[in-house]
Design a protein around this motif. Structure first.
Motif, short mmCIF file in Angstrom:
data_model
loop_
_atom_site.label_atom_id
_atom_site.label_comp_id
_atom_site.label_asym_id
_atom_site.label_seq_id
_atom_site.Cartn_x
_atom_site.Cartn_y
_atom_site.Cartn_z
N LYS A 1 0.80 -1.22 0.00
CA LYS A 1 0.00 0.00 0.00
C LYS A 1 0.84 1.27 0.00
O LYS A 1 0.48 2.26 -0.63
CB LYS A 1 -0.90 0.02 1.24
CG LYS A 1 -2.25 -0.59 1.06
CD LYS A 1 -3.02 -0.46 2.36
CE LYS A 1 -4.26 0.36 2.13
NZ LYS A 1 -5.17 0.30 3.29
N TYR A 2 1.94 1.25 0.73
CA TYR A 2 2.74 2.46 0.96
C TYR A 2 4.24 2.22 0.72
O TYR A 2 5.05 2.50 1.60
CB TYR A 2 2.55 2.96 2.39
CG TYR A 2 1.13 3.01 2.85
CD1 TYR A 2 0.27 4.00 2.38
CD2 TYR A 2 0.63 2.08 3.75
CE1 TYR A 2 -1.05 4.06 2.80
CE2 TYR A 2 -0.69 2.14 4.18
CZ TYR A 2 -1.52 3.13 3.70
OH TYR A 2 -2.82 3.19 4.11
N VAL B 1 17.33 9.94 9.28
CA VAL B 1 17.48 9.40 7.94
C VAL B 1 16.52 8.22 7.87
O VAL B 1 16.55 7.33 8.73
CB VAL B 1 18.93 8.93 7.69
CG1 VAL B 1 19.07 8.32 6.31
CG2 VAL B 1 19.91 10.08 7.88
N TRP B 2 15.64 8.23 6.88
CA TRP B 2 14.57 7.24 6.81
C TRP B 2 14.77 6.25 5.68
O TRP B 2 15.29 6.59 4.63
CB TRP B 2 13.22 7.94 6.61
CG TRP B 2 12.80 8.74 7.79
CD1 TRP B 2 13.03 10.06 8.00
CD2 TRP B 2 12.13 8.25 8.94
NE1 TRP B 2 12.52 10.44 9.21
CE2 TRP B 2 11.96 9.34 9.81
CE3 TRP B 2 11.65 7.02 9.33
CZ2 TRP B 2 11.34 9.23 11.04
CZ3 TRP B 2 11.03 6.90 10.56
CH2 TRP B 2 10.88 8.00 11.40
N GLN B 3 14.32 5.02 5.92
CA GLN B 3 14.21 4.00 4.89
C GLN B 3 12.72 3.78 4.65
O GLN B 3 11.91 3.83 5.58
CB GLN B 3 14.85 2.69 5.33
CG GLN B 3 16.37 2.77 5.43
CD GLN B 3 16.93 1.46 5.93
OE1 GLN B 3 16.80 1.14 7.10
NE2 GLN B 3 17.53 0.72 5.04
N THR B 4 12.36 3.50 3.41
CA THR B 4 10.96 3.29 3.06
C THR B 4 10.55 1.86 3.40
O THR B 4 11.39 0.99 3.64
CB THR B 4 10.72 3.53 1.56
OG1 THR B 4 11.43 2.53 0.82
CG2 THR B 4 11.15 4.92 1.13
N TYR B 5 9.23 1.62 3.37
CA TYR B 5 8.72 0.27 3.57
C TYR B 5 9.35 -0.69 2.56
O TYR B 5 9.73 -1.81 2.91
CB TYR B 5 7.19 0.25 3.40
CG TYR B 5 6.44 0.65 4.64
CD1 TYR B 5 6.08 -0.29 5.59
CD2 TYR B 5 6.07 1.98 4.84
CE1 TYR B 5 5.38 0.08 6.72
CE2 TYR B 5 5.36 2.36 5.98
CZ TYR B 5 5.03 1.41 6.91
OH TYR B 5 4.34 1.77 8.04
N LYS B 6 9.47 -0.27 1.32
CA LYS B 6 10.02 -1.13 0.26
C LYS B 6 11.49 -1.44 0.52
O LYS B 6 11.93 -2.58 0.35
CB LYS B 6 9.85 -0.46 -1.10
CG LYS B 6 10.43 -1.25 -2.26
CD LYS B 6 9.55 -2.42 -2.65
CE LYS B 6 9.98 -2.99 -3.98
NZ LYS B 6 10.58 -4.29 -3.89
N GLU B 7 12.27 -0.46 0.93
CA GLU B 7 13.69 -0.68 1.22
C GLU B 7 13.87 -1.67 2.37
O GLU B 7 14.71 -2.58 2.30
CB GLU B 7 14.39 0.64 1.55
CG GLU B 7 14.53 1.57 0.38
CD GLU B 7 14.97 2.95 0.75
OE1 GLU B 7 15.64 3.60 -0.08
OE2 GLU B 7 14.66 3.42 1.88
N VAL B 8 13.09 -1.51 3.43
CA VAL B 8 13.18 -2.42 4.58
C VAL B 8 12.72 -3.82 4.19
O VAL B 8 13.36 -4.82 4.53
CB VAL B 8 12.37 -1.88 5.78
CG1 VAL B 8 12.33 -2.89 6.91
CG2 VAL B 8 12.96 -0.56 6.25
#
Length: 66
Positions: free
Chosen positions: A5-6, A26-33
């Motif tokens: 979804k996100y 510094v953020w990682q996205t749902y897809k990266e994780v």
């Protein structure tokens, strides 16, 4: 379901320490994780751990002096 979804929303963040000062997140996205978790799982399988088998990941969870 969240990664579907996100995929580009921020999911996991950390703060870098530069010259002893805490910086911005510094953020990682749902897809990266998600992609990282899949790679780690595949690596564990390659080491011979079968489905339903047990394994352990040992790591430090903090840095001293913070």
């Amino acid at each position: 379901m969240s990664v579907e979804k996100y995929p580009n929303n921020p999911m996991l963040g950390h703060r870098k320490i530069i010259d002893g000062k805490v910086g911005k997140y510094v953020w990682q996205t749902y897809k990266e994780v998600y992609d990282f978790v899949i790679r780690v799982g595949n690596a564990i399988r390659i080491c011979g751990v079968e489905e339903g088998g047990n394994s352990c990941i040992y790591s430090a969870n903090s840095q001293s002096g913070l």
